[in-house]
Motif scaffolding. Structure first.
Motif, PDB file in Angstrom:
ATOM      1  N   VAL A 271       0.841  -1.197   0.000  1.00 44.27           N
ATOM      2  CA  VAL A 271       0.000   0.000   0.000  1.00 44.27           C
ATOM      3  C   VAL A 271       0.879   1.251   0.000  1.00 44.27           C
ATOM      4  O   VAL A 271       0.627   2.212  -0.741  1.00 44.27           O
ATOM      5  CB  VAL A 271      -0.964   0.000   1.211  1.00 44.27           C
ATOM      6  N   GLU A 272       1.917   1.233   0.808  1.00 47.12           N
ATOM      7  CA  GLU A 272       2.823   2.381   0.890  1.00 47.12           C
ATOM      8  C   GLU A 272       3.541   2.614  -0.442  1.00 47.12           C
ATOM      9  O   GLU A 272       3.632   3.750  -0.921  1.00 47.12           O
ATOM     10  CB  GLU A 272       3.856   2.165   1.997  1.00 47.12           C
ATOM     11  N   LYS A 273       4.019   1.549  -1.076  1.00 43.00           N
ATOM     12  CA  LYS A 273       4.690   1.682  -2.377  1.00 43.00           C
ATOM     13  C   LYS A 273       3.740   2.250  -3.427  1.00 43.00           C
ATOM     14  O   LYS A 273       4.105   3.139  -4.191  1.00 43.00           O
ATOM     15  CB  LYS A 273       5.233   0.327  -2.862  1.00 43.00           C
ATOM     16  N   GLU A 274       2.529   1.713  -3.471  1.00 34.25           N
ATOM     17  CA  GLU A 274       1.556   2.195  -4.449  1.00 34.25           C
ATOM     18  C   GLU A 274       1.253   3.677  -4.240  1.00 34.25           C
ATOM     19  O   GLU A 274       1.217   4.450  -5.200  1.00 34.25           O
ATOM     20  CB  GLU A 274       0.263   1.377  -4.376  1.00 34.25           C
ATOM     21  N   MET A 275       1.062   4.056  -2.993  1.00 35.83           N
ATOM     22  CA  MET A 275       0.768   5.453  -2.702  1.00 35.83           C
ATOM     23  C   MET A 275       1.950   6.351  -3.086  1.00 35.83           C
ATOM     24  O   MET A 275       1.758   7.415  -3.691  1.00 35.83           O
ATOM     25  CB  MET A 275       0.440   5.621  -1.217  1.00 35.83           C
ATOM     26  N   ASN A 276       3.165   5.928  -2.782  1.00 39.48           N
ATOM     27  CA  ASN A 276       4.346   6.715  -3.134  1.00 39.48           C
ATOM     28  C   ASN A 276       4.470   6.878  -4.647  1.00 39.48           C
ATOM     29  O   ASN A 276       4.722   7.982  -5.138  1.00 39.48           O
ATOM     30  CB  ASN A 276       5.618   6.072  -2.577  1.00 39.48           C
ATOM     31  N   VAL A 277       4.311   5.791  -5.400  1.00 45.85           N
ATOM     32  CA  VAL A 277       4.424   5.861  -6.859  1.00 45.85           C
ATOM     33  C   VAL A 277       3.348   6.787  -7.424  1.00 45.85           C
ATOM     34  O   VAL A 277       3.636   7.648  -8.262  1.00 45.85           O
ATOM     35  CB  VAL A 277       4.330   4.458  -7.494  1.00 45.85           C
ATOM     36  N   GLU A 278       2.111   6.621  -6.978  1.00 44.16           N
ATOM     37  CA  GLU A 278       1.025   7.456  -7.481  1.00 44.16           C
ATOM     38  C   GLU A 278       1.282   8.934  -7.206  1.00 44.16           C
ATOM     39  O   GLU A 278       1.098   9.782  -8.085  1.00 44.16           O
ATOM     40  CB  GLU A 278      -0.307   7.010  -6.874  1.00 44.16           C
ATOM     41  N   ASN A 279       1.739   9.258  -6.011  1.00 41.43           N
ATOM     42  CA  ASN A 279       2.015  10.653  -5.669  1.00 41.43           C
ATOM     43  C   ASN A 279       3.212  11.204  -6.442  1.00 41.43           C
ATOM     44  O   ASN A 279       3.204  12.366  -6.847  1.00 41.43           O
ATOM     45  CB  ASN A 279       2.227  10.807  -4.163  1.00 41.43           C
TER      46      ASN A 279
ATOM     47  N   ALA B 184      -3.054   9.112 -11.529  1.00 38.05           N
ATOM     48  CA  ALA B 184      -2.449   7.814 -11.846  1.00 38.05           C
ATOM     49  C   ALA B 184      -2.798   6.819 -10.751  1.00 38.05           C
ATOM     50  O   ALA B 184      -2.994   7.187  -9.599  1.00 38.05           O
ATOM     51  CB  ALA B 184      -0.933   7.945 -11.959  1.00 38.05           C
ATOM     52  N   VAL B 185      -2.890   5.555 -11.159  1.00 37.41           N
ATOM     53  CA  VAL B 185      -2.998   4.461 -10.198  1.00 37.41           C
ATOM     54  C   VAL B 185      -1.995   3.391 -10.608  1.00 37.41           C
ATOM     55  O   VAL B 185      -1.668   3.242 -11.784  1.00 37.41           O
ATOM     56  CB  VAL B 185      -4.419   3.841 -10.099  1.00 37.41           C
ATOM     57  N   ILE B 186      -1.494   2.681  -9.631  1.00 46.52           N
ATOM     58  CA  ILE B 186      -0.564   1.585  -9.902  1.00 46.52           C
ATOM     59  C   ILE B 186      -1.134   0.322  -9.284  1.00 46.52           C
ATOM     60  O   ILE B 186      -1.724   0.360  -8.203  1.00 46.52           O
ATOM     61  CB  ILE B 186       0.856   1.873  -9.372  1.00 46.52           C
ATOM     62  N   ILE B 187      -0.946  -0.763 -10.001  1.00 47.48           N
ATOM     63  CA  ILE B 187      -1.397  -2.065  -9.522  1.00 47.48           C
ATOM     64  C   ILE B 187      -0.154  -2.934  -9.400  1.00 47.48           C
ATOM     65  O   ILE B 187       0.414  -3.353 -10.410  1.00 47.48           O
ATOM     66  CB  ILE B 187      -2.413  -2.689 -10.495  1.00 47.48           C
ATOM     67  N   LEU B 188       0.292  -3.151  -8.173  1.00 45.34           N
ATOM     68  CA  LEU B 188       1.438  -4.019  -7.928  1.00 45.34           C
ATOM     69  C   LEU B 188       0.922  -5.426  -7.725  1.00 45.34           C
ATOM     70  O   LEU B 188       0.037  -5.673  -6.912  1.00 45.34           O
ATOM     71  CB  LEU B 188       2.200  -3.570  -6.682  1.00 45.34           C
ATOM     72  N   SER B 189       1.489  -6.346  -8.483  1.00 45.50           N
ATOM     73  CA  SER B 189       1.045  -7.725  -8.410  1.00 45.50           C
ATOM     74  C   SER B 189       2.259  -8.628  -8.532  1.00 45.50           C
ATOM     75  O   SER B 189       2.796  -8.797  -9.631  1.00 45.50           O
ATOM     76  CB  SER B 189       0.041  -7.999  -9.529  1.00 45.50           C
TER      77      SER B 189
ATOM     78  N   SER C 266       5.407  -7.643 -10.863  1.00 42.38           N
ATOM     79  CA  SER C 266       5.129  -6.754 -11.980  1.00 42.38           C
ATOM     80  C   SER C 266       4.269  -5.586 -11.505  1.00 42.38           C
ATOM     81  O   SER C 266       3.704  -5.621 -10.414  1.00 42.38           O
ATOM     82  CB  SER C 266       4.429  -7.505 -13.112  1.00 42.38           C
ATOM     83  N   ALA C 267       4.191  -4.564 -12.367  1.00 39.12           N
ATOM     84  CA  ALA C 267       3.399  -3.383 -12.041  1.00 39.12           C
ATOM     85  C   ALA C 267       2.670  -2.907 -13.283  1.00 39.12           C
ATOM     86  O   ALA C 267       3.239  -2.878 -14.378  1.00 39.12           O
ATOM     87  CB  ALA C 267       4.295  -2.276 -11.508  1.00 39.12           C
ATOM     88  N   ASN C 268       1.428  -2.547 -13.102  1.00 37.29           N
ATOM     89  CA  ASN C 268       0.633  -1.918 -14.145  1.00 37.29           C
ATOM     90  C   ASN C 268       0.320  -0.505 -13.680  1.00 37.29           C
ATOM     91  O   ASN C 268      -0.187  -0.313 -12.569  1.00 37.29           O
ATOM     92  CB  ASN C 268      -0.671  -2.685 -14.384  1.00 37.29           C
ATOM     93  N   VAL C 269       0.638   0.472 -14.521  1.00 39.35           N
ATOM     94  CA  VAL C 269       0.415   1.868 -14.187  1.00 39.35           C
ATOM     95  C   VAL C 269      -0.627   2.422 -15.156  1.00 39.35           C
ATOM     96  O   VAL C 269      -0.470   2.298 -16.370  1.00 39.35           O
ATOM     97  CB  VAL C 269       1.715   2.692 -14.299  1.00 39.35           C
TER      98      VAL C 269
END
Length: 179
Positions: A114-122, A132-137, A140-143
């Motif tokens: 959650v923290e990584k996704e929030m950091n990338v989006e910001n 932007a939204v990021i999906i970490l799975s 891999s990552a989908n942006v």
């Protein structure tokens, strides 16, 4: 017995979701950027061409604008359910110590994700993108970036942010444009 069935159902759901998302990620070539079709008219153009359908067009346009908000709300809801499930295992006196420790590790991993996704989006928004939204799975990552068209420089900026923040290699990143 009911609690066991509920836990089994939730675990099964998350496993199916994980397998499906991995299938979707592995079915493409990495890295890739998906561009929207520029020949499709905007909702405003359609509403002036076809006035009787303007209500349905404006409703669709409104839902397009809310994609990023709706996605975050749904993601937060699912994460909350997952965290609640893990807390139930941790606080269950009948659970084995081994399962409690695994649930604690999974809860910590979820918080880190959650923290990584929030950091990338910001960071992406800080570079001047509207949203932007990021999906970490897994690995891999989908942006998904709100954009009218990404330049090579912008793709490089987004890729750099994701690789630095998540530690993923460039070929594990997919960037999707969304208007």
């Amino acid at each position: 017995m009911i609690l066991f069935k509920r836990k089994t159902l939730l675990i099964s759901f998350f496993i199916v979701l994980l397998v499906f998302s991995m299938y979707l990620m592995m079915s493409g070539n990495y890295p890739k950027v998906i561009y929207r079709d520029t020949n499709v008219p905007d909702a405003e153009e359609v509403s002036t061409l076809n006035p009787p359908d303007s209500e349905s067009v404006s409703a669709k346009n409104g839902s397009e604008k809310d994609f990023f908000v709706d996605y975050r709300l749904e993601r937060d809801r699912l994460r909350s359910q997952e965290a609640d499930y893990l807390r139930e295992i941790i606080n269950n006196p009948n659970a084995s110590q081994e399962s409690k420790e695994k649930a604690q590790k999974d809860l910590i991993a979820l918080a880190e994700k959650v923290e990584k996704e929030m950091n990338v989006e910001n960071l992406i928004k800080a570079k001047g993108f509207e949203d932007a939204v990021i999906i970490l799975s897994g690995d891999s990552a989908n942006v998904i970036v709100k954009s009218e068209g990404l330049s090579t420089k912008e793709v490089a900026q987004i890729t750099d942010i994701v690789t630095r923040t998540t530690g993923l290699s460039m070929e594990k990143i997919t960037i999707v444009e969304r208007k």
